[in-house]
Scaffold this active site. Structure first.
Site, PDB file in Angstrom:
ATOM      1  N   LYS A  70       0.838  -1.199   0.000  1.00 26.82           N
ATOM      2  CA  LYS A  70       0.000   0.000   0.000  1.00 26.82           C
ATOM      3  C   LYS A  70       0.871   1.246   0.000  1.00 26.82           C
ATOM      4  CE  LYS A  70      -3.960  -1.759   2.670  1.00 26.82           C
ATOM      5  NZ  LYS A  70      -4.978  -1.556   1.627  1.00 26.82           N
ATOM      6  N   ARG A 124     -10.379 -11.446   1.746  1.00 32.25           N
ATOM      7  CA  ARG A 124     -11.218 -12.507   1.173  1.00 32.25           C
ATOM      8  C   ARG A 124     -10.507 -13.850   1.230  1.00 32.25           C
ATOM      9  NH1 ARG A 124     -11.538  -9.057  -4.254  1.00 32.25           N
ATOM     10  NH2 ARG A 124     -11.204  -7.474  -2.669  1.00 32.25           N
TER      11      ARG A 124
HETATM   12  N1  BES Z   1      -8.123  -3.744   4.394  1.00 35.53           N
HETATM   13  C1  BES Z   1      -8.305  -3.292   3.070  1.00 35.53           C
HETATM   14  C2  BES Z   1      -9.612  -2.528   2.869  1.00 35.53           C
HETATM   15  C3  BES Z   1      -9.755  -1.242   3.629  1.00 35.53           C
HETATM   16  C4  BES Z   1      -9.476  -0.036   3.024  1.00 35.53           C
HETATM   17  C5  BES Z   1     -10.223  -1.238   4.922  1.00 35.53           C
HETATM   18  C6  BES Z   1      -9.640   1.142   3.715  1.00 35.53           C
HETATM   19  C7  BES Z   1     -10.395  -0.055   5.617  1.00 35.53           C
HETATM   20  C8  BES Z   1     -10.098   1.130   5.013  1.00 35.53           C
HETATM   21  C9  BES Z   1      -8.306  -4.485   2.127  1.00 35.53           C
HETATM   22  O1  BES Z   1      -7.532  -5.557   2.509  1.00 35.53           O
HETATM   23  C10 BES Z   1      -7.763  -3.998   0.833  1.00 35.53           C
HETATM   24  O2  BES Z   1      -6.614  -3.640   0.794  1.00 35.53           O
HETATM   25  N2  BES Z   1      -8.590  -3.991  -0.203  1.00 35.53           N
HETATM   26  C11 BES Z   1      -8.181  -3.542  -1.480  1.00 35.53           C
HETATM   27  C12 BES Z   1      -8.714  -4.502  -2.501  1.00 35.53           C
HETATM   28  C13 BES Z   1      -8.159  -4.291  -3.873  1.00 35.53           C
HETATM   29  C14 BES Z   1      -6.690  -4.662  -3.896  1.00 35.53           C
HETATM   30  C15 BES Z   1      -8.925  -5.140  -4.836  1.00 35.53           C
HETATM   31  C16 BES Z   1      -8.753  -2.153  -1.681  1.00 35.53           C
HETATM   32  O3  BES Z   1      -9.865  -1.885  -1.239  1.00 35.53           O
HETATM   33  O4  BES Z   1      -8.054  -1.326  -2.259  1.00 35.53           O
HETATM   34 MN    MN Z   2      -5.514  -5.352   1.867  1.00 34.87          MN
END
Ligand code: BES
Ligand code: MN
Ligand code: ZN
Length: 491
Positions: free
Chosen positions: A265, A339
């Site tokens: 990230k 997931r």
């Molecule tokens: N934990 C994150 C989602 C999230 C984002 C929770 C902001 C709380 C606040 C999740 O694991 C994630 O990183 N999701 C990605 C999915 C994408 C790679 C398809 C996302 O939402 O960007």
């Molecule tokens: Mn994630």
């Protein structure tokens, strides 16, 4: 551990009022009506309340809002908090009013003069829920938590009605503490230990370690933790308060920190990913509540505890893993890890416990925040009756929840060229493709809801019943849904 204030419900005693040294809260109806207690305070402070009630400011005040008269004459109290609240009201408005009184009280002592109000317990509950502060990591001595007295007719009956609400508040605070905790403190080991500690409340708690998870074939869950020093665990909490019926299952995503893994990230805001165990936090809070109020239902809570870190051993984009179900997953993006966690825990839950239904909770996608903001969690379901039950409970508790669509057209987006599925769809409908992925691990005819709580688990601004930070969203809705639909009604 943050413990909720325990309100003391006391019988009406007009002579006690002028001697009280904290902050007094009085209720004034929307039409400006004072009850005998408010009239007594008004008399002591030589009509100050009546003058305020006659003002345009009072007329403009919203129902449930407060106004504070500081250092009133004629009594020892340091303030009189005037709450605009009718004697009868819906529970949501009543809780909000109680929370507003708590905010006006700050950390001091408060005596709520509720009198014959019909919503005294709800006022107290709102107050208790709002009086939360996460001070575990402040070096200064925490300011002593103020007390809450509630003066009302039939103090005993109101106190009894409050008991189940007190159990819920403890569950909510447990969830908030877990979600607020930093990831160097709340490792998977510490998280599991905190769940093991629930045994003393009568819950059966089992921890499955990496070796056992590997034996079960839970490679989807395990692949998320390969880059981390803290071991992946699955914790199972069982509450057997019902008869011999099959349990209902709650499943939570417990990513104690989500760096994104090799699909790292960006730095900005990454610190918020300490809350990525929010789903597991809610499951833990509900289980604690059920045990505290000795719920007459069989509920099993399962959480996958894991940390998503980049490392030489970490899962790579493009890797293929085999889930416990046997389906293969092409990991396109290691940041879509929630997931992967839920897939195996969902499958294990259904295989092992043959539940009558499953609800999973996860801070799963940023996309749900784009869609619904911080007001509503996304509700995805294969079962209209179950989702209606949940939506009703959420509405009654004032916890925002909004049903989202699902369907085959979305499922197509996660087809993989080389495996049974891939772990991300395209750029569109990100929260729905995540839900479609999960549904592939839900057995046919199994009533199921997926709650995407990424937007509601923790917020940067205060909500109605919580200061900023972890909200505990969902504990009350799930507890109510269980009480309303799975427990026998008395009589
Ligand atoms: N934990 C994150 C989602 C999230 C984002 C929770 C902001 C709380 C606040 C999740 O694991 C994630 O990183 N999701 C990605 C999915 C994408 C790679 C398809 C996302 O939402 O960007
Ligand atoms: Mn994630
Ligand atoms: Zn995540």
């Amino acid at each position: 551990m943050t413990t909720p204030v325990q309100p003391k419900f006391i019988e009406t005693n007009l002579d006690h009022i002028n001697e009280y040294e904290g902050k007094l809260a009085v209720l004034v109806t929307a039409k400006g009506g004072l009850d005998p207690l408010a009239r007594r305070v008004n008399k002591l402070c030589k009509g100050a309340i009546a003058r305020f009630v006659a003002s345009a400011e009072f007329a403009e005040m919203k129902l449930g809002a407060t106004y504070t008269l500081n250092y009133p004459a004629g009594m020892l109290a340091t303030a009189v908090i005037i709450s605009k609240m009718n004697r009868k009201s819906d529970a949501i408005t009543a809780r909000k009013a109680g929370a507003a009184i708590a905010r006006a009280t700050k950390s001091g002592d408060a005596l709520l003069l509720a009198g014959a109000s019909k919503i005294t317990a709800e006022l107290a509950q709102g107050h208790v829920l709002c009086r939360y502060e996460f001070s575990d990591h402040k070096s200064a001595e925490p300011t002593a938590q103020g007390s809450l007295g509630v003066m009302c007719g039939d103090a005993q009956a109101v106190g009894a009605a409050f008991q189940t609400m007190a159990a819920t508040s403890e569950g909510v605070f447990f969830t908030r503490d877990l979600v607020n905790a930093p990831a160097n403190v709340l490792t998977t080991v510490e998280f599991a230990n905190q769940l093991i500690a629930l045994k003393k409340l009568g819950l059966k708690v089992t921890v499955l370690e990496e070796k056992e998870l590997a034996k079960l074939g839970m490679n989807s869950l395990l692949c998320v933790g390969l880059g981390s020093e803290t071991p992946t665990k699955m914790v199972i909490m069982e509450w057997q308060g019902g008869g011999d019926e099959q349990p209902f299952a709650l499943v939570g995503k417990g990513v104690v920190f989500d760096t994104g893994g090799i699909s790292l990230k960006p730095a900005g805001g990454m610190e918020d990913m300490t809350m990525d165990m929010g789903g597991a936090g809610v499951v833990a809070g509900v289980m604690k509540t059920l045990a505290l109020r000795k719920a007459k239902a069989n509920i099993v809570g399962l959480v996958g505890l894991v940390e998503n870190m980049p490392d030489g051993r970490a899962t790579r984009p493009g890797d293929v893993v085999t889930s416990m179900k046997g389906d293969t997953i092409e990991v396109i993006n290691t940041d879509a890890e929630g997931r992967l966690v839920l897939a195996d825990v969902l499958w294990y839950a259904q295989k092992t416990f043959k539940p009558t239904g499953v609800i999973d909770l996860a801070t799963l996608t940023g996309a749900i925040i784009v869609g619904l903001g911080h007001e509503n969690a996304g509700v995805f379901s294969n079962n209209d009756a179950l989702s209606q039950n949940f939506l009703n409970a959420a509405k009654a508790e004032g916890e925002g929840a909004w049903r989202m669509p699902m369907g085959d057209a979305y499922d197509k987006l996660i087809k993989s060229r080389i495996a049974d599925m891939k772990n991300v769809g395209g750029r569109t409908a990100g929260s729905i493709t995540a839900a479609q992925f999960l549904q592939r691990f839900v057995m046919p005819d199994m009533p199921w809801i997926h709650l995407d709580i990424a937007g509601v688990a923790s917020t940067a601004t205060p909500t109605d019943l919580a200061p900023k930070g972890a909200s505990g969203w969902g504990v009350r809705a799930l507890d109510r849904m269980i009480a309303d639909t799975l427990e026998p009604t008395d009589g």
